[in-house]
Design a protein around this motif. Structure first.
Motif, mmCIF file in Angstrom:
data_model
loop_
_atom_site.group_PDB
_atom_site.id
_atom_site.type_symbol
_atom_site.label_atom_id
_atom_site.label_comp_id
_atom_site.label_asym_id
_atom_site.label_seq_id
_atom_site.Cartn_x
_atom_site.Cartn_y
_atom_site.Cartn_z
ATOM 1 N N THR A 173 -56.961 69.617 -32.901
ATOM 2 C CA THR A 173 -57.190 68.294 -33.479
ATOM 3 C C THR A 173 -57.676 68.471 -34.910
ATOM 4 O O THR A 173 -58.060 69.567 -35.329
ATOM 5 N N HIS A 208 -54.670 69.438 -39.853
ATOM 6 C CA HIS A 208 -53.756 68.309 -39.678
ATOM 7 C C HIS A 208 -52.324 68.819 -39.553
ATOM 8 O O HIS A 208 -51.884 69.695 -40.285
ATOM 9 N N LEU A 246 -55.393 57.659 -39.059
ATOM 10 C CA LEU A 246 -56.353 58.084 -38.045
ATOM 11 C C LEU A 246 -57.748 57.719 -38.533
ATOM 12 O O LEU A 246 -58.096 57.960 -39.689
ATOM 13 N N VAL A 273 -58.746 63.413 -32.841
ATOM 14 C CA VAL A 273 -57.492 62.797 -33.275
ATOM 15 C C VAL A 273 -56.568 63.836 -33.919
ATOM 16 O O VAL A 273 -57.007 64.874 -34.409
#
Length: 316
Positions: free
Chosen positions: A225, A246, A294, A311
């Motif tokens: 994440t 990311h 996000l 996330v």
């Protein structure tokens, strides 16, 4: 008769003296003529203070002063110094005539993409460097593996390429997937990738030094994440914020304010800065190049601490 013989030597001495004076006068006249010519005289003269200055009209020797050192930035990691590039820079990366086969490049509409767009293959050259622990201008820190690359200055685009996953293919058909963790400054040309030695070796022998390649943006599968890190010195009055892990390239980072969301300015060393402390310690909103957002809540200001979130961006 004796007096006459004594006068002859005197006349000879006077004649010799006259000739000497005449020759000296002619020499002085010639010197004055040369000195008064527009192009006569030395190229430098001395001023009253004793320092040398160029004569008007002369071509002084050009001396390029040593550039003053740049003020230190918040990035302590030096950028990769590239080998000279024979590739002529262009305005944008050069799309290849054909796209590489599987694994499939990232695709889809990416309205916030910069120079590197999904679904497109670019041509360039690959060189290699000693990546050490994989850290670089993106300031991610040591990499879990050394499949990393330094992106050329143009396509690095003020750190927007940081964290991007790139599929690189050689003319032989060999391929390798790398993550951008560093910048390759000029003369690295648009389209050029400076790979770690470990990554380059997947494509060709290190002795090749420089090979033609095509490369494309990926959106890889991952179980990780996104994580957040506040920069050294961050507080409620000033902070630098970085996103790590990311899947897709990050386009924006925003902080929540009383009036909504405020977009922070991205630096070339891959931190987003809030110079007056706005939003520091509050909620964050991350947006990738596809426009997906996000939201991250509840992170305290802990400088130099990597704080995981729950996330991650969607795979494309």
């Amino acid at each position: 008769m004796a007096s006459a013989s004594h006068r002859r030597p005197l006349r000879k001495r006077r004649s010799a003296l006259v000739w000497t004076v005449a020759v000296a006068a002619v020499g002085l006249l010639v010197s004055l003529v040369i000195a008064l010519r527009p192009d006569g005289g030395p190229d430098t003269v001395r001023t009253a203070s004793g320092t040398a200055s160029a004569r008007p009209g002369a071509s002084p020797t050009t001396h390029k002063p040593t550039p003053a050192p740049k003020p230190p930035t918040a990035s302590p990691t030096p950028r990769r110094t590239p080998a000279p590039s024979a590739t002529t820079p262009s305005a944008r990366p050069s799309p290849a005539a054909t796209r590489p086969s599987a694994p499939r490049p990232a695709s889809g509409t990416a309205p916030l993409a910069g120079r590197i767009k999904p679904g497109t293959a670019y041509t360039g050259v690959a060189t290699h460097y000693d990546a050490k622990d994989g850290d670089g201008a993106c300031l991610y820190g040591p990499s879990p593996d050394l499949m990393v690359a330094a992106m050329n200055h143009a396509d690095y685009e003020t750190s927007q390429a940081c964290g991007a996953y790139i599929l690189v293919r050689a003319a032989s058909g060999a391929s390798v997937t790398v993550r951008v963790t560093n910048e390759c400054p000029l003369p690295c040309a648009p389209g050029q990738l400076d790979l770690s030695k470990e990554a380059f070796a997947k494509l060709a022998g290190l002795s090749a030094g420089r090979i033609p390649i095509t490369w494309s943006l990926l959106s890889p599968g991952t179980s990780e994440t996104v994580a957040i890190r506040y920069k050294t010195g961050s507080s409620r009055h000033w902070c630098g914020i970085q996103a790590l892990g990311h899947r897709n390239p990050l386009a924006r980072l925003e902080v929540r304010t009383g009036g909504g969301w405020s977009r922070l300015t991205r630096t070339e060393y891959n931190y987003f800065l809030s110079p007056d402390g706005t939003g520091c310690g509050g909620s964050l909103r991350l947006t990738d190049i596809y426009g997906e957002r996000l939201t991250v809540d509840g992170l305290a200001i802990r400088p130099d601490s990597v704080q995981p979130t729950r996330v991650q961006f969607t795979r494309r």
